[in-house]
Motif scaffolding. Structure first.
Motif, PDB file in Angstrom:
ATOM      1  N   GLU A 171       0.832  -1.209   0.000  1.00 23.46           N
ATOM      2  CA  GLU A 171       0.000   0.000   0.000  1.00 23.46           C
ATOM      3  C   GLU A 171       0.867   1.260   0.000  1.00 23.46           C
ATOM      4  N   ILE A 172       1.909   1.261   0.821  1.00 20.02           N
ATOM      5  CA  ILE A 172       2.799   2.427   0.875  1.00 20.02           C
ATOM      6  C   ILE A 172       3.445   2.660  -0.493  1.00 20.02           C
ATOM      7  N   ALA A 173       3.888   1.594  -1.120  1.00 19.82           N
ATOM      8  CA  ALA A 173       4.523   1.726  -2.437  1.00 19.82           C
ATOM      9  C   ALA A 173       3.536   2.271  -3.464  1.00 19.82           C
ATOM     10  N   ALA A 174       2.316   1.732  -3.465  1.00 19.09           N
ATOM     11  CA  ALA A 174       1.310   2.167  -4.439  1.00 19.09           C
ATOM     12  C   ALA A 174       0.906   3.614  -4.212  1.00 19.09           C
ATOM     13  N   LEU A 202       0.999   9.495  -5.361  1.00 18.06           N
ATOM     14  CA  LEU A 202       1.253  10.875  -4.933  1.00 18.06           C
ATOM     15  C   LEU A 202       2.254  11.561  -5.859  1.00 18.06           C
ATOM     16  N   ALA A 203       3.243  10.814  -6.307  1.00 18.44           N
ATOM     17  CA  ALA A 203       4.216  11.401  -7.232  1.00 18.44           C
ATOM     18  C   ALA A 203       3.559  11.795  -8.548  1.00 18.44           C
ATOM     19  N   ALA A 204       2.591  10.976  -8.985  1.00 16.01           N
ATOM     20  CA  ALA A 204       1.901  11.261 -10.242  1.00 16.01           C
ATOM     21  C   ALA A 204       0.828  12.335 -10.071  1.00 16.01           C
ATOM     22  N   HIS A 205       0.277  12.432  -8.841  1.00 13.56           N
ATOM     23  CA  HIS A 205      -0.812  13.385  -8.578  1.00 13.56           C
ATOM     24  C   HIS A 205      -0.528  14.142  -7.279  1.00 13.56           C
ATOM     25  N   PRO A 206       0.406  15.095  -7.296  1.00 16.45           N
ATOM     26  CA  PRO A 206       0.759  15.822  -6.067  1.00 16.45           C
ATOM     27  C   PRO A 206      -0.397  16.613  -5.471  1.00 16.45           C
ATOM     28  N   GLU A 207      -1.448  16.865  -6.261  1.00 13.59           N
ATOM     29  CA  GLU A 207      -2.606  17.593  -5.730  1.00 13.59           C
ATOM     30  C   GLU A 207      -3.433  16.736  -4.769  1.00 13.59           C
ATOM     31  N   ARG A 208      -3.211  15.439  -4.769  1.00 11.59           N
ATOM     32  CA  ARG A 208      -3.935  14.554  -3.854  1.00 11.59           C
ATOM     33  C   ARG A 208      -3.219  14.539  -2.504  1.00 11.59           C
ATOM     34  N   VAL A 209      -3.353  15.653  -1.815  1.00 17.06           N
ATOM     35  CA  VAL A 209      -2.563  15.885  -0.603  1.00 17.06           C
ATOM     36  C   VAL A 209      -2.897  14.902   0.522  1.00 17.06           C
ATOM     37  N   TRP A 210      -4.082  14.292   0.473  1.00 17.61           N
ATOM     38  CA  TRP A 210      -4.472  13.357   1.523  1.00 17.61           C
ATOM     39  C   TRP A 210      -3.626  12.077   1.510  1.00 17.61           C
ATOM     40  N   LEU A 211      -2.986  11.811   0.391  1.00 16.42           N
ATOM     41  CA  LEU A 211      -2.193  10.586   0.299  1.00 16.42           C
ATOM     42  C   LEU A 211      -1.025  10.588   1.277  1.00 16.42           C
ATOM     43  N   ALA A 212      -0.493  11.769   1.592  1.00  9.44           N
ATOM     44  CA  ALA A 212       0.628  11.853   2.529  1.00  9.44           C
ATOM     45  C   ALA A 212       0.221  11.329   3.901  1.00  9.44           C
ATOM     46  N   ALA A 213      -0.995  11.646   4.335  1.00  9.30           N
ATOM     47  CA  ALA A 213      -1.472  11.171   5.633  1.00  9.30           C
ATOM     48  C   ALA A 213      -1.671   9.662   5.623  1.00  9.30           C
ATOM     49  N   ILE A 214      -2.177   9.113   4.513  1.00  7.54           N
ATOM     50  CA  ILE A 214      -2.364   7.670   4.402  1.00  7.54           C
ATOM     51  C   ILE A 214      -1.011   6.961   4.469  1.00  7.54           C
ATOM     52  N   ILE A 215      -0.022   7.484   3.745  1.00  8.23           N
ATOM     53  CA  ILE A 215       1.319   6.899   3.760  1.00  8.23           C
ATOM     54  C   ILE A 215       1.907   6.958   5.166  1.00  8.23           C
ATOM     55  N   ASP A 216       1.715   8.092   5.838  1.00  9.84           N
ATOM     56  CA  ASP A 216       2.239   8.253   7.201  1.00  9.84           C
ATOM     57  C   ASP A 216       1.596   7.265   8.166  1.00  9.84           C
ATOM     58  N   ASP A 217       0.269   7.086   8.045  1.00  9.84           N
ATOM     59  CA  ASP A 217      -0.432   6.142   8.914  1.00  9.84           C
ATOM     60  C   ASP A 217       0.074   4.716   8.695  1.00  9.84           C
ATOM     61  N   PHE A 218       0.229   4.320   7.437  1.00  9.46           N
ATOM     62  CA  PHE A 218       0.708   2.972   7.138  1.00  9.46           C
ATOM     63  C   PHE A 218       2.145   2.775   7.616  1.00  9.46           C
ATOM     64  N   THR A 219       2.958   3.810   7.482  1.00 11.60           N
ATOM     65  CA  THR A 219       4.339   3.727   7.958  1.00 11.60           C
ATOM     66  C   THR A 219       4.370   3.534   9.474  1.00 11.60           C
ATOM     67  N   GLY A 220       3.469   4.231  10.177  1.00  9.69           N
ATOM     68  CA  GLY A 220       3.360   4.049  11.617  1.00  9.69           C
ATOM     69  C   GLY A 220       2.928   2.642  11.978  1.00  9.69           C
ATOM     70  N   ASP A 221       1.996   2.088  11.198  1.00  6.31           N
ATOM     71  CA  ASP A 221       1.554   0.710  11.445  1.00  6.31           C
ATOM     72  C   ASP A 221       2.692  -0.289  11.276  1.00  6.31           C
ATOM     73  N   LEU A 222       3.626   0.036  10.406  1.00  5.97           N
ATOM     74  CA  LEU A 222       4.774  -0.843  10.161  1.00  5.97           C
ATOM     75  C   LEU A 222       5.847  -0.730  11.232  1.00  5.97           C
ATOM     76  N   THR A 223       5.972   0.431  11.847  1.00  8.70           N
ATOM     77  CA  THR A 223       7.150   0.700  12.667  1.00  8.70           C
ATOM     78  C   THR A 223       6.873   0.906  14.153  1.00  8.70           C
ATOM     79  N   LYS A 224       5.642   1.228  14.517  1.00  9.92           N
ATOM     80  CA  LYS A 224       5.370   1.620  15.902  1.00  9.92           C
ATOM     81  C   LYS A 224       4.671   0.518  16.700  1.00  9.92           C
ATOM     82  N   GLU A 225       4.841   0.586  18.019  1.00 11.37           N
ATOM     83  CA  GLU A 225       4.066  -0.264  18.919  1.00 11.37           C
ATOM     84  C   GLU A 225       2.628   0.251  18.997  1.00 11.37           C
TER      85      GLU A 225
END
Length: 332
Positions: free
Chosen positions: A194-197, A202-225
């Protein structure tokens, strides 16, 4: 002033929120009934009703954390109690949106950082193992928000509050270093994909600013307790979400009389679908309308993380047989 007068003339009158704060038991869905909503919230109480009528293979086991534990948590912390009192007495909370947002953020942070009640922590660990078995330590559990100011006839409260997942092993491992001990190989692979996709999107559509929050949430799910204590405090803190505060203020609900209950059930990771079913909608005929709002995948139906996703809305009436009648797909 004209705008306030306009809304005041159209504001519905709601009954005062009701909460039984004398109940402290972590009651199971197997014995909970609709009348228990005054102590636990409607989610847990209705899951108790479903537990009663559904066959065993379709039941979801779980239990409720009553309003009283949130009330005791705040009452037992002088700093939290004083912050709530001061904030609600501040007239700028009703006239300055930026100021209100900052104060609510600070209150949520204070709730999330406050010491978790030791007695409740012990009771939760014991109840989780009793209801879900010994493997629950490394099984993700969902803590679902349910206040006494939602699921009402006039205000549903859908999407106002937050539900969080917790992992008991993360509370017990003696450190704060991630990843979560409940993160399995299949979920890890799903999150990485999901993070990769989303990163490519986001790189193709930088106007979709909400994608940054989704990526951040998934990254937290991968790395945090994801400790249980943290999940519960985050759910409690969501009582003071900005959107929830504004909604209650509009409807004239006394914030001091609103409490957070929690329905505890298994966390369904990598969901194939999300749905919200609304039953017994008022209608001109004698047969009520049922509405099912559903969406494939993990995205929330109530408040989707990706606004480009549009849920399907299906309505029907219950007939004399088990076959639904007057089925309509309003949003394909």
């Amino acid at each position: 002033a004209d705008a306030e007068a306009f809304w005041e003339a159209r504001r519905p009158t709601l009954p005062e929120p009701v909460a039984d704060l004398s109940v402290s038991a972590l009651e199971g869905f197997d014995t909970m009934r609709a009348d228990d909503s005054v102590a636990y919230g409607v989610k847990a109480a209705n899951l108790g009703e479903l537990h009663r009528i559904l066959p065993p293979e379709h039941r979801v086991e779980g239990f409720g954390i009553p309003f009283s534990h949130y009330a005791s948590f705040v009452a037992g912390n002088a700093a939290l109690r004083d912050r709530v009192t001061t904030m609600l007495a501040d007239p700028r909370m009703q006239s300055d949106a930026v100021h209100a947002s900052v104060q609510l953020d600070l209150l949520r942070d204070a709730i999330e950082d406050a010491p978790f009640p030791e007695a409740l922590s012990t009771a939760l660990a014991a109840r989780l193992r009793e209801v879900f078995g010994a493997d629950v330590d490394t099984t993700r559990v969902r803590f679902r928000s349910s206040t006494n100011a939602e699921d009402l006839d006039v205000i549903s409260g859908a999407g106002l509050y937050d539900s969080k997942s917790g992992c008991l092993a993360d509370d017990l491992d003696g450190d704060t270093t991630g990843p979560s001990r409940c993160l399995g190989a299949a979920e890890r692979a799903f999150l990485e994909a999901e993070i990769a996709a989303r990163t490519v999107e986001l790189a193709a559509h930088p106007e979709r600013v909400w994608l940054a929050a989704i990526i951040d949430d998934f990254t937290g799910d991968l790395t945090k307790e994801k400790p249980v204590a943290r999940a519960v405090r985050k759910v409690w803190a969501s009582l003071w979400n900005e959107r929830a505060f504004e909604e209650r203020a509009y409807y004239g609900i006394d914030h001091r009389k609103v409490f957070m209950g929690i329905a505890v059930e298994p966390s369904f990771v990598m969901e194939q679908a999300n749905a919200v079913a609304v039953t017994n909608l008022a209608a001109a005929s004698e047969r009520p309308v049922y509405r099912l709002v559903s969406q494939t995948g993990w995205l929330s139906v109530v408040r989707p993380e990706d606004p480009l996703m549009v849920a399907e809305v299906l309505t029907f009436r219950r007939g004399a047989t088990t076959t639904p009648e007057e089925v309509q797909v309003l949003v394909p």
